[in-house]
Scaffold this motif. Structure first.
Motif, PDB file in Angstrom:
ATOM      1  N   LEU A  50       0.824  -1.212   0.000  1.00  0.00           N
ATOM      2  CA  LEU A  50       0.000   0.000   0.000  1.00  0.00           C
ATOM      3  C   LEU A  50       0.856   1.259   0.000  1.00  0.00           C
ATOM      4  O   LEU A  50       0.592   2.199  -0.758  1.00  0.00           O
ATOM      5  N   THR A  51       1.890   1.292   0.840  1.00  0.00           N
ATOM      6  CA  THR A  51       2.710   2.510   0.918  1.00  0.00           C
ATOM      7  C   THR A  51       3.465   2.749  -0.381  1.00  0.00           C
ATOM      8  O   THR A  51       3.645   3.890  -0.801  1.00  0.00           O
ATOM      9  N   HIS A  52       3.901   1.680  -1.032  1.00  0.00           N
ATOM     10  CA  HIS A  52       4.596   1.840  -2.310  1.00  0.00           C
ATOM     11  C   HIS A  52       3.649   2.431  -3.352  1.00  0.00           C
ATOM     12  O   HIS A  52       4.002   3.365  -4.078  1.00  0.00           O
ATOM     13  N   ALA A  53       2.435   1.894  -3.435  1.00  0.00           N
ATOM     14  CA  ALA A  53       1.447   2.401  -4.391  1.00  0.00           C
ATOM     15  C   ALA A  53       1.075   3.845  -4.073  1.00  0.00           C
ATOM     16  O   ALA A  53       0.941   4.678  -4.975  1.00  0.00           O
ATOM     17  N   ILE A  54       0.924   4.148  -2.791  1.00  0.00           N
ATOM     18  CA  ILE A  54       0.554   5.510  -2.395  1.00  0.00           C
ATOM     19  C   ILE A  54       1.665   6.493  -2.752  1.00  0.00           C
ATOM     20  O   ILE A  54       1.402   7.602  -3.234  1.00  0.00           O
ATOM     21  N   ARG A  55       2.912   6.107  -2.538  1.00  0.00           N
ATOM     22  CA  ARG A  55       4.027   6.987  -2.911  1.00  0.00           C
ATOM     23  C   ARG A  55       4.015   7.281  -4.413  1.00  0.00           C
ATOM     24  O   ARG A  55       4.192   8.425  -4.834  1.00  0.00           O
TER      25      ARG A  55
ATOM     26  N   ASP B 207      -9.666   6.381   5.552  1.00  0.00           N
ATOM     27  CA  ASP B 207      -8.963   6.798   6.770  1.00  0.00           C
ATOM     28  C   ASP B 207      -7.704   5.965   6.989  1.00  0.00           C
ATOM     29  O   ASP B 207      -6.650   6.492   7.358  1.00  0.00           O
ATOM     30  N   HIS B 208      -7.822   4.656   6.767  1.00  0.00           N
ATOM     31  CA  HIS B 208      -6.661   3.774   6.918  1.00  0.00           C
ATOM     32  C   HIS B 208      -5.569   4.172   5.926  1.00  0.00           C
ATOM     33  O   HIS B 208      -4.377   4.243   6.287  1.00  0.00           O
ATOM     34  N   LEU B 209      -5.960   4.445   4.685  1.00  0.00           N
ATOM     35  CA  LEU B 209      -4.978   4.815   3.662  1.00  0.00           C
ATOM     36  C   LEU B 209      -4.369   6.185   3.945  1.00  0.00           C
ATOM     37  O   LEU B 209      -3.190   6.408   3.662  1.00  0.00           O
TER      38      LEU B 209
ATOM     39  N   GLY C 285      -3.679   7.258   6.831  1.00  0.00           N
ATOM     40  CA  GLY C 285      -2.659   6.977   7.834  1.00  0.00           C
ATOM     41  C   GLY C 285      -1.366   6.443   7.234  1.00  0.00           C
ATOM     42  O   GLY C 285      -0.320   6.474   7.885  1.00  0.00           O
ATOM     43  N   LEU C 286      -1.445   5.972   5.992  1.00  0.00           N
ATOM     44  CA  LEU C 286      -0.255   5.463   5.297  1.00  0.00           C
ATOM     45  C   LEU C 286       0.335   6.495   4.344  1.00  0.00           C
ATOM     46  O   LEU C 286       1.243   6.176   3.574  1.00  0.00           O
ATOM     47  N   GLY C 287      -0.217   7.716   4.369  1.00  0.00           N
ATOM     48  CA  GLY C 287       0.353   8.790   3.557  1.00  0.00           C
ATOM     49  C   GLY C 287      -0.498   9.265   2.406  1.00  0.00           C
ATOM     50  O   GLY C 287      -0.067  10.119   1.632  1.00  0.00           O
ATOM     51  N   LEU C 288      -1.711   8.728   2.258  1.00  0.00           N
ATOM     52  CA  LEU C 288      -2.570   9.142   1.150  1.00  0.00           C
ATOM     53  C   LEU C 288      -3.095  10.550   1.384  1.00  0.00           C
ATOM     54  O   LEU C 288      -3.693  10.834   2.414  1.00  0.00           O
TER      55      LEU C 288
ATOM     56  N   LEU D 282      -7.177  12.238  -2.702  1.00  0.00           N
ATOM     57  CA  LEU D 282      -8.295  11.317  -2.509  1.00  0.00           C
ATOM     58  C   LEU D 282      -9.139  11.110  -3.762  1.00  0.00           C
ATOM     59  O   LEU D 282      -9.739  10.052  -3.937  1.00  0.00           O
ATOM     60  N   GLU D 283      -9.193  12.120  -4.614  1.00  0.00           N
ATOM     61  CA  GLU D 283     -10.029  11.989  -5.807  1.00  0.00           C
ATOM     62  C   GLU D 283      -9.461  10.914  -6.719  1.00  0.00           C
ATOM     63  O   GLU D 283      -8.271  10.896  -7.033  1.00  0.00           O
ATOM     64  N   GLY D 284     -10.320   9.978  -7.113  1.00  0.00           N
ATOM     65  CA  GLY D 284      -9.894   8.891  -7.979  1.00  0.00           C
ATOM     66  C   GLY D 284      -9.497   7.628  -7.242  1.00  0.00           C
ATOM     67  O   GLY D 284      -9.106   6.646  -7.869  1.00  0.00           O
ATOM     68  N   VAL D 285      -9.611   7.624  -5.904  1.00  0.00           N
ATOM     69  CA  VAL D 285      -9.257   6.441  -5.116  1.00  0.00           C
ATOM     70  C   VAL D 285     -10.490   5.554  -4.962  1.00  0.00           C
ATOM     71  O   VAL D 285     -11.557   6.019  -4.551  1.00  0.00           O
ATOM     72  N   HIS D 286     -10.340   4.273  -5.280  1.00  0.00           N
ATOM     73  CA  HIS D 286     -11.433   3.306  -5.156  1.00  0.00           C
ATOM     74  C   HIS D 286     -10.934   2.124  -4.329  1.00  0.00           C
ATOM     75  O   HIS D 286      -9.888   1.541  -4.635  1.00  0.00           O
ATOM     76  N   VAL D 287     -11.690   1.788  -3.285  1.00  0.00           N
ATOM     77  CA  VAL D 287     -11.328   0.682  -2.391  1.00  0.00           C
ATOM     78  C   VAL D 287     -12.405  -0.389  -2.488  1.00  0.00           C
ATOM     79  O   VAL D 287     -13.608  -0.084  -2.406  1.00  0.00           O
ATOM     80  N   GLN D 288     -11.995  -1.628  -2.677  1.00  0.00           N
ATOM     81  CA  GLN D 288     -12.945  -2.739  -2.741  1.00  0.00           C
ATOM     82  C   GLN D 288     -13.653  -2.868  -1.397  1.00  0.00           C
ATOM     83  O   GLN D 288     -13.019  -3.069  -0.363  1.00  0.00           O
TER      84      GLN D 288
END
Length: 202
Positions: free
Chosen positions: A37-42, A71-73, A75-78, A81-87
């Motif tokens: 997750l952190t790699h993708a967020i970076r 909220d969880h994401l 906390g990992l540096g996200l 927010l626009e364009g983020v989709h979580v299953q």
């Protein structure tokens, strides 16, 4: 084993740099590996190219499972927010994650994607998503992005490192192939010929 090595060679021949121009970053979560997750967020925060970030849910039976949310994401540096989709629903296996990814590709009109996942899991994840896209009659460029993590780093769920997890990955590749969840060697080679011909990474 030879087919696994052929698949690995084909997938790893694709340039990671092409992911910076992908329409969507896609990360299947699992095994308590927050580094996926952190790699993708970076990548998402540093590169304006991708317009979407897709985060596939994990297996709630895992001891390290965390319910995914914005909220969880955060906390990992996200931040973007626009364009983020979580299953929303849990995905106990990679095949269910791949089905959701293919569904989002169709629904959101995704033109290309970068698959962000730990190196030991990369080939199985890539082949599983490719099969799900094929079943949905979708053909889009998909670039592999192995997460930068040392191979002797213990995975939180099991405490095993990538070296020790590889035999299990090979066994799962065989199981997934038997269940029809995995692109075959022939399907992968045909796809890669198309990808290199139609979407050269120059």
């Amino acid at each position: 084993m030879l087919d696994v090595m052929r698949a690995m060679t084909g997938v790893l021949s694709l340039p990671q740099a092409a992911a910076e121009r992908a329409d969507a970053l896609v990360v299947p979560s699992g095994q308590g590996e927050e580094w996926r997750l952190t790699h993708a967020i970076r990548l998402w925060e540093r590169h304006p190219g991708p317009r979407l970030l897709l985060v596939a849910n994990g297996n709630p039976a895992e001891a390290t499972y965390d319910e995914l949310s914005l909220d969880h994401l955060r906390g990992l540096g996200l931040c973007r927010l626009e364009g983020v989709h979580v299953q929303a629903e849990p995905a106990p296996n990679t095949a269910l994650q791949a089905e959701w990814i293919a569904d989002r590709v169709a629904a959101l009109g995704i033109r290309s994607l970068a698959l962000v996942v730990s190196p030991y899991h990369l080939v199985r994840a890539y082949l599983t998503v490719l099969k799900a896209l094929d079943r949905a009659a979708l053909r889009v460029p998909m670039w592999p992005v192995p997460v930068a993590v040392a191979p002797d780093t213990p995975v939180p769920e099991t405490g095993a490192d990538a070296y020790r997890l590889l035999p299990g990955e090979v066994a799962r590749i065989i199981t997934y192939a038997d269940r029809g969840w995995l692109a075959t060697t022939g399907e992968l080679r045909a796809y890669l010929r198309w990808l290199w011909a139609q979407h050269p990474p120059g």
